[in-house]
Write an enzyme that holds these catalytic residues in place. Structure first.
Site, PDB file in Angstrom:
ATOM      1  N   CYS A  46       0.815  -1.210   0.000  1.00 45.23           N
ATOM      2  CA  CYS A  46       0.000   0.000   0.000  1.00 45.23           C
ATOM      3  C   CYS A  46       0.853   1.266   0.000  1.00 45.23           C
ATOM      4  CB  CYS A  46      -0.958   0.005   1.186  1.00 45.23           C
ATOM      5  SG  CYS A  46      -0.148   0.268   2.759  1.00 45.23           S
ATOM      6  N   CYS A  48       0.705   3.838   1.983  1.00 48.23           N
ATOM      7  CA  CYS A  48       1.165   4.327   3.287  1.00 48.23           C
ATOM      8  C   CYS A  48       2.372   3.534   3.780  1.00 48.23           C
ATOM      9  CB  CYS A  48       0.047   4.377   4.319  1.00 48.23           C
ATOM     10  SG  CYS A  48      -0.647   2.820   4.804  1.00 48.23           S
TER      11      CYS A  48
END
Length: 136
Positions: A46, A48
């Site tokens: 992902c 993040c």
């Protein structure tokens, strides 16, 4: 399961600076038996993880006190190892990415995805440095 070519650079971002990649449940169990402090990073594809978690972990190592052992499992790649690592992180629910600090196999500090997502890597690193100062 993600293609190996896709995740290789994400794994190497940590292993290139000394993180041990744990690929099996047995490897996680052995890592948790070691005396001292162990950092476990649940890596992820992902955004993040790329923008916040991995850079934060790297920044956090610029500290006088550091964990004795640096380890990582990759969610969506090392399924067995990730599931085993998450057992050690209970009562926290599964979270990717996440960062956990253990002392003598006991969880002493936990950052879940909601502590990582939307925060600056430097802020997360400061949080980890404080944990290292307290427990390492």
């Amino acid at each position: 399961m993600y293609p190996p070519d896709l995740v290789k650079p994400m794994i190497e971002e940590l292993t290139s600076v000394g993180f041990e990649e744990l690929k099996t449940a047995e490897a996680v169990q052995e890592a948790m038996k070691r005396p001292g402090t162990t950092l476990v990073v649940v890596n992820s594809v992902c955004g993040c993880a790329a923008r916040n978690a991995r850079p934060a972990v790297l920044f956090s190592l610029e500290n006088a006190k550091k964990p004795d052992y640096l380890t990582t499992v990759f969610a969506g790649v090392d399924r067995e190892a990730t599931e085993e690592a998450r057992q050690f992180m209970l009562p926290f629910p599964p979270s990717s990415p996440s960062i956990a600090l253990f002392k003598d196999g006991e969880l002493v500090h936990m950052l879940e995805r909601h502590h990582i997502e939307g925060r600056f890597a430097e802020t997360i690193a400061d949080n980890l440095k404080q944990a290292y100062n307290d427990f390492c």
